[in-house]
Design a protein around this motif. Structure first.
Motif, short mmCIF file in Angstrom:
data_model
loop_
_atom_site.label_atom_id
_atom_site.label_comp_id
_atom_site.label_asym_id
_atom_site.label_seq_id
_atom_site.Cartn_x
_atom_site.Cartn_y
_atom_site.Cartn_z
N TYR A 102 0.94 -1.11 -0.05
CA TYR A 102 0.16 -0.05 -0.13
C TYR A 102 0.78 1.30 -0.09
N VAL A 105 -2.31 -1.40 -3.72
CA VAL A 105 -3.28 -0.31 -3.51
C VAL A 105 -2.49 1.13 -3.47
N GLN A 130 -8.42 5.74 -2.23
CA GLN A 130 -7.41 4.64 -2.64
C GLN A 130 -7.78 3.86 -3.81
N VAL A 151 -7.08 0.61 -6.61
CA VAL A 151 -6.60 -0.88 -6.72
C VAL A 151 -5.86 -0.61 -8.25
N VAL A 157 -9.42 -1.65 0.44
CA VAL A 157 -9.81 -0.44 0.34
C VAL A 157 -11.14 -0.30 0.92
#
Lengths: 443, 269
Positions: A52, A103, A317, A319, A333
């Protein structure tokens, strides 16, 4: 030369074709497709590791809470840089085909740039489209590009007027409700104390677009491949009419935003107001300690006195298509922005975009000692309900912002009218867009 | 001269003075005066402990990149420059043209193509992605080449050959000493370039654990901007002071060798 031209035409054709196929899949095929959340739930049960990328300070607490709730999932938290730096890396990783995170935090203004070339996963395939009712209209619009959903909104930035009450009281200036009153306040304040300015602005693309947004302008519209740019529409003109007077009257401080001088000026009252997003209280509290007790919040001034505002900043956020476990990434998310991740986010000073949190009595009635005990969230939350509709950013807004200084910035510097700067900006953006394989028209 | 001195010293003075201030003092007192509290040691302590002491890790990374990268660059430039200066072979002029051309291309322009290349090799986001490109120093090679042409007489190499020394032995035992001032100069340039390298690691690395100081400090600086701003200007400034100290030491230390070498070729024996 002819050969060269033909090659260039070929290249443009190839690029256009690539864009067409790339845009086609997320934008049209799955436009109305809404899947189910079963695969997301299953991925959470199965566990795994995801990476992330974010720069938000809330992330540490959020990831810790998430891993505690789902011990089988490991989140590799990376601060790959703030804003532009991270986008450069993201862009490189996408071009290279690997090396990106699962992410990534992406600001609303940058989202179309990643969404349109098909680098992000359409979350409608996991049934996240049903969450629409839980978010403010403006943030939901920001994460939706051509009917596809490329993230869940995290923070939002409905705008408000932050003003130094001490300055205003001292010089007997009333809090402006309209932009004309704001102009008067600017003159009165600067006349009373020439070291003080109503605000600082040396030309900032994010502020400019937000102000045009509030004035009802729609300078950018796109259906993916065709773009219309009109930086001279009624909204833009409304804004420049007011702002030209501030710039040309030398009523604005020329301190650069976010510099150490700027923080200093906010603390000592030489910058008396800020028209900015609802996330600003957190910044005030952590970084302008000298201003504690002096500042207050009021609704953003308008042109006719009727409440209307715009968004400034805010991010989501998303993907990445590159992700090897998109279902798990989507689950993360969902937890971040539609689950228990919201609480640590608000606790660390973030301003939410979920209507339930925005209207909860605890949130609305919290008295803020920094703002002299004012219930600032009432003002900020009200602003999130009156954001002007129908705004969209350019699919290459990051590039646009990077050349803003060469065009509109010059108007600020030379004290010429901002409108001519906006026209120069528009010309640059039309040229660039056409070179990139879009069909861009002005007006 | 005095103007030049002012121009160089004032930013440095500002930096050092600012490093002694707390963050609130930094934002409330004028640039070239001391703040209310002398916080230098406190700032240094904070710099080393902020974000779980990642500053120390960045310092270690920078040292690693400098030792391996700049050290390797010096070795390679020395060997190659010497070879090009002292041996005749086919394609020498072509090499000369390529090296001169390479000097003209700024590293920044090569960063993105290099990234894509390294990405194919799976080397991005590893220290190798920073070290390998910094091993190549066309300018260093050129410098050694020019220096070796003048500093090493062909007669000396002939004499060594007659005495029965092989080419490797000649290089290691005889010419390396002669080349020392040139090597130190190249090493100095390479150390400074690698220590200050910013754009390449910025592009190559996304894991903060592998950042060098330049990229790391900029990340701290960038925290001051935007919705979740957390300015730590005092740490950025203290970190910058700490960052230039090793470079100043390296410069002063290497300069002695460098200066003593500059007179080396001036007297004909």
């Amino acid at each position: 030369m002819a050969l060269f031209r033909r090659h260039r035409a070929l290249a443009a054709l190839a690029l256009a074709a690539a864009l067409a196929t790339a845009c086609g899949s997320p934008a049209q095929d799955t436009a109305k497709a809404t899947g189910t959340q079963d695969s997301v739930d299953a991925a959470l049960k199965a566990g795994g590791t995801i990476t992330y990328w974010t720069w938000t300070p809330s992330a540490k607490a959020q990831v810790a809470a998430f891993e505690q709730e789902y011990p089988k999932v490991k989140v590799n938290l990376v601060n790959a840089g703030t804003g532009k730096d991270q986008y450069t890396k993201l862009q490189n990783a996408i071009k290279a085909g690997s090396g990106g995170p699962d992410v990534a935090q992406i600001e609303y203004q940058a989202l179309p740039q990643f969404a349109l070339p098909g680098s992000l996963v359409d979350l409608n395939q996991y049934g996240f489209g049903t969450f629409q009712k839980d978010y403010t209209a403006s943030t939901w619009t920001s994460v939706t590009v051509n009917n596809a959903l490329f993230g869940l909104p995290q923070d939002s930035g409905p705008m408000a007027l932050f003003y130094n009450k001490e300055d205003f009281d001292k010089y007997g200036i009333a809090v402006p409700k309209t932009w004309d009153e704001y102009l008067d306040a600017a003159k009165k304040l600067h006349a009373a104390d020439p070291t003080k300015f109503i605000t600082s602005d040396i030309g900032d693309p994010g502020f400019t677009t937000s102000m045009i947004w509030q004035a009802g302008g729609h300078p950018f519209s796109t259906d993916g491949r065709n773009i219309k740019i009109n930086l001279d529409d009624a909204g833009a003109q409304k804004w420049t009419k007011v702002w030209d007077q501030l710039v040309q009257g030398k009523l604005l401080s020329t301190v650069k935003g976010w510099s150490d001088d700027w923080y200093r000026a906010l603390g000592d009252g030489s910058i008396a107001t800020l028209v900015t997003g609802a996330w600003m209280p957190g910044v005030f509290k952590s970084s302008v300690t000298a201003g504690s007790g002096k500042w207050a919040v009021a609704p953003m001034p308008t042109y006719d006195g009727q409440p209307v505002s715009a968004e400034n900043g805010g991010s989501t956020q998303s993907v990445l298509k590159q992700s090897s476990n998109p279902a798990l990434a989507a689950a993360f998310v969902r937890w971040l922005n539609h689950g228990n991740g919201i609480k640590p986010f608000i606790a660390s000073g973030g301003f939410p975009s979920t209507t339930a949190d925005l209207s909860s009595p605890a949130f609305l009635n919290a008295a803020d000692p920094y703002f002299g005990g004012q219930q600032v969230n009432q003002v900020l939350s009200a602003s999130s309900g009156v954001v002007a509709k129908g705004w969209s950013y350019l699919p290459y807004q990051l590039y646009a912002n990077s050349v803003y200084g060469d065009t509109v910035g010059k108007s600020y510097l030379n004290g010429t009218d901002i409108g001519s700067g906006l026209k120069a900006w528009q010309a640059t953006l039309v040229d660039y867009g056409n070179q990139q394989g879009f069909t861009v028209s002005a007006g | 001269m005095a103007l030049y001195l002012l121009y160089t010293l004032i930013p440095l003075a500002w930096l050092v003075i600012s490093a002694t201030k707390t963050q609130p003092d930094l934002l409330s007192t004028p640039g070239l005066s001391f703040g209310g509290v002398f916080a230098l040691f406190d700032n240094i302590g904070q710099t080393f402990t902020y974000n779980n002491g990642i500053f120390l890790r960045w310092l270690g990374n920078t040292v690693l990149y400098v030792v391996v990268g700049a050290g390797g660059a010096t070795v390679l430039a020395t060997a190659a420059g010497y070879g090009l200066a002292k041996y005749r072979f086919r394609g020498r002029r072509a090499v000369f043209a390529v090296v001169l051309g390479a000097i003209a291309v700024p590293g920044t322009a090569l960063a993105v193509p290099t990234f894509l290349l390294f990405s194919r090799l799976g080397l991005t986001d590893t220290p190798l992605a920073v070290i390998i490109p910094s091993l190549i120093s066309p300018f260093g090679l050129y410098l050694i080449w020019v220096y070796a042409t003048d500093a090493i007489p062909d007669e000396m190499m002939e004499a060594a050959r007659i005495d029965g020394a092989g080419e490797i032995r000649i290089f290691l035992a005889v010419t390396l000493r002669q080349l020392a001032p040139g090597i130190v100069t190249v090493a100095l340039f390479a150390v400074v370039a690698t220590w200050n390298n910013y754009f390449l690691p910025l592009i190559m690395l996304s894991d903060p654990d592998w950042y060098p100081l330049t990229v790391g400090l900029n990340q701290w600086n960038a925290q001051a901007i935007g919705a979740a701003a957390q300015p730590v200007y005092h740490l950025v400034i203290t970190g910058s002071v700490l960052t230039i100290i090793p470079l100043v030491i390296a410069f002063l230390f290497l300069q002695r060798f460098w200066q003593s070498g500059l007179t080396a070729g001036s007297v004909k024996q």
